[in-house]
Structures are given as structure tokens and as C-alpha cells.
Design a protein around this motif. Structure first.
Motif, PDB file in Angstrom:
ATOM      1  N   ALA A 116      10.096   4.962  -1.356  1.00 47.12           N
ATOM      2  CA  ALA A 116      10.997   3.898  -1.815  1.00 47.12           C
ATOM      3  C   ALA A 116      11.755   3.257  -0.649  1.00 47.12           C
ATOM      4  O   ALA A 116      11.966   2.042  -0.628  1.00 47.12           O
ATOM      5  CB  ALA A 116      11.973   4.448  -2.844  1.00 47.12           C
ATOM      6  N   GLU A 117      12.158   4.053   0.325  1.00 46.68           N
ATOM      7  CA  GLU A 117      12.953   3.515   1.423  1.00 46.68           C
ATOM      8  C   GLU A 117      12.105   2.807   2.475  1.00 46.68           C
ATOM      9  O   GLU A 117      12.648   2.120   3.343  1.00 46.68           O
ATOM     10  CB  GLU A 117      13.763   4.646   2.075  1.00 46.68           C
ATOM     11  N   THR A 118      10.798   2.958   2.398  1.00 44.70           N
ATOM     12  CA  THR A 118       9.926   2.302   3.379  1.00 44.70           C
ATOM     13  C   THR A 118       9.034   1.251   2.728  1.00 44.70           C
ATOM     14  O   THR A 118       8.086   0.763   3.352  1.00 44.70           O
ATOM     15  CB  THR A 118       9.049   3.346   4.104  1.00 44.70           C
ATOM     16  N   SER A 119       9.327   0.898   1.494  1.00 46.25           N
ATOM     17  CA  SER A 119       8.538  -0.100   0.769  1.00 46.25           C
ATOM     18  C   SER A 119       9.375  -1.342   0.504  1.00 46.25           C
ATOM     19  O   SER A 119      10.586  -1.247   0.280  1.00 46.25           O
ATOM     20  CB  SER A 119       8.039   0.469  -0.571  1.00 46.25           C
ATOM     21  N   ARG A 120       8.681  -2.477   0.491  1.00 47.59           N
ATOM     22  CA  ARG A 120       9.311  -3.733   0.081  1.00 47.59           C
ATOM     23  C   ARG A 120       8.412  -4.346  -0.966  1.00 47.59           C
ATOM     24  O   ARG A 120       7.415  -5.003  -0.640  1.00 47.59           O
ATOM     25  CB  ARG A 120       9.496  -4.675   1.270  1.00 47.59           C
ATOM     26  N   PRO A 161       0.812  -1.217   0.000  1.00 45.57           N
ATOM     27  CA  PRO A 161       0.000   0.000   0.000  1.00 45.57           C
ATOM     28  C   PRO A 161       0.847   1.270   0.000  1.00 45.57           C
ATOM     29  O   PRO A 161       2.018   1.240   0.390  1.00 45.57           O
ATOM     30  CB  PRO A 161      -0.795  -0.120   1.298  1.00 45.57           C
ATOM     31  N   PHE A 162       0.239   2.358  -0.440  1.00 49.51           N
ATOM     32  CA  PHE A 162       0.849   3.675  -0.386  1.00 49.51           C
ATOM     33  C   PHE A 162      -0.154   4.633   0.251  1.00 49.51           C
ATOM     34  O   PHE A 162      -1.359   4.521   0.017  1.00 49.51           O
ATOM     35  CB  PHE A 162       1.263   4.144  -1.781  1.00 49.51           C
ATOM     36  N   PRO A 163       0.316   5.585   1.082  1.00 52.17           N
ATOM     37  CA  PRO A 163      -0.602   6.386   1.891  1.00 52.17           C
ATOM     38  C   PRO A 163      -1.677   7.125   1.113  1.00 52.17           C
ATOM     39  O   PRO A 163      -2.801   7.261   1.602  1.00 52.17           O
ATOM     40  CB  PRO A 163       0.346   7.376   2.589  1.00 52.17           C
ATOM     41  N   GLU A 164      -1.361   7.621  -0.084  1.00 46.61           N
ATOM     42  CA  GLU A 164      -2.348   8.388  -0.843  1.00 46.61           C
ATOM     43  C   GLU A 164      -3.545   7.555  -1.271  1.00 46.61           C
ATOM     44  O   GLU A 164      -4.589   8.105  -1.637  1.00 46.61           O
ATOM     45  CB  GLU A 164      -1.699   9.011  -2.094  1.00 46.61           C
ATOM     46  N   THR A 210       7.968  -3.067 -16.402  1.00 43.09           N
ATOM     47  CA  THR A 210       6.998  -2.067 -15.953  1.00 43.09           C
ATOM     48  C   THR A 210       7.355  -1.585 -14.544  1.00 43.09           C
ATOM     49  O   THR A 210       8.089  -2.245 -13.821  1.00 43.09           O
ATOM     50  CB  THR A 210       5.566  -2.614 -15.983  1.00 43.09           C
ATOM     51  N   ASP A 211       6.820  -0.440 -14.176  1.00 45.47           N
ATOM     52  CA  ASP A 211       7.218   0.238 -12.955  1.00 45.47           C
ATOM     53  C   ASP A 211       6.425  -0.264 -11.745  1.00 45.47           C
ATOM     54  O   ASP A 211       5.223  -0.002 -11.641  1.00 45.47           O
ATOM     55  CB  ASP A 211       6.985   1.748 -13.126  1.00 45.47           C
ATOM     56  N   PRO A 212       7.062  -0.973 -10.821  1.00 45.27           N
ATOM     57  CA  PRO A 212       6.324  -1.440  -9.643  1.00 45.27           C
ATOM     58  C   PRO A 212       5.949  -0.307  -8.690  1.00 45.27           C
ATOM     59  O   PRO A 212       5.132  -0.487  -7.800  1.00 45.27           O
ATOM     60  CB  PRO A 212       7.300  -2.417  -8.983  1.00 45.27           C
ATOM     61  N   PHE A 213       6.525   0.884  -8.901  1.00 47.75           N
ATOM     62  CA  PHE A 213       6.188   2.058  -8.105  1.00 47.75           C
ATOM     63  C   PHE A 213       5.161   2.938  -8.815  1.00 47.75           C
ATOM     64  O   PHE A 213       5.143   4.149  -8.619  1.00 47.75           O
ATOM     65  CB  PHE A 213       7.440   2.880  -7.811  1.00 47.75           C
ATOM     66  N   TYR A 214       4.282   2.327  -9.610  1.00 47.39           N
ATOM     67  CA  TYR A 214       3.327   3.143 -10.363  1.00 47.39           C
ATOM     68  C   TYR A 214       2.374   3.905  -9.454  1.00 47.39           C
ATOM     69  O   TYR A 214       1.816   4.933  -9.847  1.00 47.39           O
ATOM     70  CB  TYR A 214       2.533   2.264 -11.350  1.00 47.39           C
ATOM     71  N   ASN A 215       2.178   3.440  -8.227  1.00 54.88           N
ATOM     72  CA  ASN A 215       1.363   4.172  -7.256  1.00 54.88           C
ATOM     73  C   ASN A 215       2.170   5.205  -6.476  1.00 54.88           C
ATOM     74  O   ASN A 215       1.604   5.927  -5.652  1.00 54.88           O
ATOM     75  CB  ASN A 215       0.711   3.203  -6.267  1.00 54.88           C
ATOM     76  N   ASP A 216       3.462   5.262  -6.713  1.00 46.94           N
ATOM     77  CA  ASP A 216       4.352   6.211  -6.034  1.00 46.94           C
ATOM     78  C   ASP A 216       5.378   6.722  -7.041  1.00 46.94           C
ATOM     79  O   ASP A 216       6.582   6.473  -6.915  1.00 46.94           O
ATOM     80  CB  ASP A 216       5.049   5.513  -4.851  1.00 46.94           C
ATOM     81  N   PRO A 217       4.914   7.429  -8.080  1.00 47.08           N
ATOM     82  CA  PRO A 217       5.823   7.803  -9.168  1.00 47.08           C
ATOM     83  C   PRO A 217       6.982   8.693  -8.735  1.00 47.08           C
ATOM     84  O   PRO A 217       8.031   8.708  -9.382  1.00 47.08           O
ATOM     85  CB  PRO A 217       4.905   8.525 -10.157  1.00 47.08           C
ATOM     86  N   GLU A 218       6.816   9.440  -7.650  1.00 47.41           N
ATOM     87  CA  GLU A 218       7.895  10.311  -7.179  1.00 47.41           C
ATOM     88  C   GLU A 218       8.841   9.600  -6.221  1.00 47.41           C
ATOM     89  O   GLU A 218       9.786  10.217  -5.710  1.00 47.41           O
ATOM     90  CB  GLU A 218       7.298  11.558  -6.517  1.00 47.41           C
ATOM     91  N   ARG A 219       8.593   8.324  -5.977  1.00 47.02           N
ATOM     92  CA  ARG A 219       9.460   7.483  -5.128  1.00 47.02           C
ATOM     93  C   ARG A 219       9.585   8.039  -3.703  1.00 47.02           C
ATOM     94  O   ARG A 219      10.616   7.888  -3.056  1.00 47.02           O
ATOM     95  CB  ARG A 219      10.862   7.342  -5.749  1.00 47.02           C
ATOM     96  N   ARG A 220       8.516   8.632  -3.200  1.00 45.56           N
ATOM     97  CA  ARG A 220       8.572   9.183  -1.851  1.00 45.56           C
ATOM     98  C   ARG A 220       8.685   8.098  -0.789  1.00 45.56           C
ATOM     99  O   ARG A 220       9.166   8.340   0.314  1.00 45.56           O
ATOM    100  CB  ARG A 220       7.329  10.042  -1.593  1.00 45.56           C
TER     101      ARG A 220
END
Length: 243
Positions: A233-237, A143-146, A221-231
Motif C-alpha cells: 500500500a505504501e509503495t503503490s499509486r 503491478p504487484f510483485p507476486e 470495489t477493491d483496487p487492491f484486489y491483487n494485494d489483499p493484505e495491503r503489503r
């Protein structure tokens, strides 16, 4: 003629799924909130001599959804494939989000899926065949906070789907949750027609336990598509996606 009921019959993936199933010889019943858009979609599908019916209903409204499912099975026949594609896609961070809003959105993102599946599953079990397919998402896996509310719904939907699979698979009914881990757009890695082909495969030739969960994340493909700005990245696995 087999029957496919599609809850959440919007443009993009929804219409592509409907087109794939009508081209495969299914009668298709469409459900979404917007009657005008449903009528237009049914008209486009019917141009190819497909058998299409529709009923406007909010997937989060228990009475309306039950009524729509009943009306479509009355007109088309028993459901052979149910596809639950409805979701509320409204961003808000975990701190911004009101609890009441989570509750309201879960009525679509989760509870409608449970109601629809419970409605069609007994008939499938009685006939010893059928498929129930839920549209999941990568937010169920990371998940991502937004997107807190949608992530909660998709995570719960994933669990619901796996529970349905365990109960129904021994009785001849296949259940899958399909995580579409990217932005749907024609011509790209998440082309609606390619996604629809996967739903068709799962409904017609599922691979058993290997297909109880399908993760659509093509190589590159980009696995960070829900976090395009990589905010985050350091707290995601991010998980190792299978497809």
C-alpha cells in the motif's frame, strides 16, 4: 451472419462472452487448449440453436494458433470481431521468477494476441469494419510483485492494443483493451454476464477514442484486489479508474 472468434474460451468471462454474441446473432468460433472443455461449451451454446465451432490450440503456439484461426474462418467465414482472452495466470514474485518463464508466458500473454490480430486485421480493413478486443487487467496499470509475469504481459498487451487502435481506427476497425480490475464471480460487481455485455457494446457500438481503453472498476470495489493484505500500500499509486 457475422462471426466472432474467441481465443481463450474458458469458463466464466469466456463462456459469457460467447453466449452474448451467439444470442446477438453471431456465429462463434472458440479456441483454447482443452478439447473436451471446448466440446462441452460448444454443446451448451448450441442448445440455443447457436452456430458454434471450436478448435483446440495453445495460444502461445504460433503454428497451432494460426491453424485454429484458419480452420475457424474456413468453416464460419471472415472474422468480424476478434476477442483475445488468453492468459497464463501463475503467481511468482519478481525475485522468484526465472527469465525463461517470463519468455514462455509472454508467448500467450502477448505474442498470441499480436498473431491473432494480425491474422484478422487485413480482412477487416478491406471490408472497412470490425472490432478487435483484448482482455487486459489492472496489473497493467499498477503491478504487484507476486504477479510479475502476468503484469508484464498485460502492460505490453495494453501498449499493443493502443498501437493497433491508432493504426486501424482510421480504417474503420475499432480496437479496445478491457481491464477487468477485480475477481470475476457470478452475482458480484464483476459478474461474467455484465462483463460480456461490455464486450458486446464495444464490438457493436464503440465510442471511438473514449473506448480505446475501458477500465472496469465499479465504485466500491477493491483496487487492491491483487494485494489483499495491503503489503504494498505504501509503495503503490493506484490510478483513478474510469468505470
Amino acid at each position: 451472419m457475422p462471426v466472432c472468434l474467441l481465443v481463450g474460451a474458458g469458463p466464466g468471462v469466456g463462456e459469457a462472452i460467447a453466449r452474448r454474441f451467439t444470442s446477438g446473432g453471431y456465429s462463434v468460433g472458440l479456441i483454447s487448449r482443452d478439447a473436451a472443455k471446448l466440446e462441452a461449451m460448444a454443446g451448451r451454446l448450441s442448445e440455443a440453436d447457436a452456430t458454434v465451432a471450436w478448435h483446440a490450440a495453445d495460444a502461445g503456439d504460433a503454428v497451432a494458433l494460426e491453424g485454429a484461426l484458419m480452420a475457424l474462418t474456413d468453416s464460419l467465414g471472415p472474422c468480424d470481431t476478434l476477442i483475445y482472452n488468453a492468459a497464463v495466470l501463475k503467481p511468482a514474485t519478481v525475485l522468484e521468477l526465472e527469465t525463461d518463464r517470463i519468455e514462455a508466458e509472454l508467448s500467450v500473454n502477448l505474442l498470441g494476441a499480436h498473431r491473432a490480430a494480425k491474422r484478422v486485421a487485413p480482412g477487416m480493413v478491406e471490408r472497412g469494419r470490425g472490432a478487435i478486443l483484448f482482455t487486459g487487467g489492472g496489473l497493467a496499470l499498477e503491478p504487484f510483485p507476486e504477479w510479475t509475469s502476468l503484469a508484464l504481459g498485460k502492460a505490453a498487451l495494453r501498449s499493443l492494443s493502443l498501437s493497433f487502435y491508432k493504426e486501424l481506427a482510421p480504417q474503420g476497425v475499432h480496437v479496445s483493451v478491457i481491464a477487468i480490475c477485480g475477481i470475476v464471480a457470478p452475482g458480484g460487481p464483476f459478474d461474467p454476464e455484465r462483463i460480456a455485455a461490455e464486450y458486446w457494446r464495444l464490438a457493436t457500438v464503440p465510442g471511438g477514442i473514449e473506448d480505446r481503453e475501458v477500465i472496469l472498476q465499479p465504485t466500491g470495489t477493491d483496487p487492491f484486489y491483487n494485494d489483499p493484505e495491503r503489503r504494498y500500500a505504501e509503495t503503490s499509486r493506484l490510478p483513478e479508474h474510469a468505470r
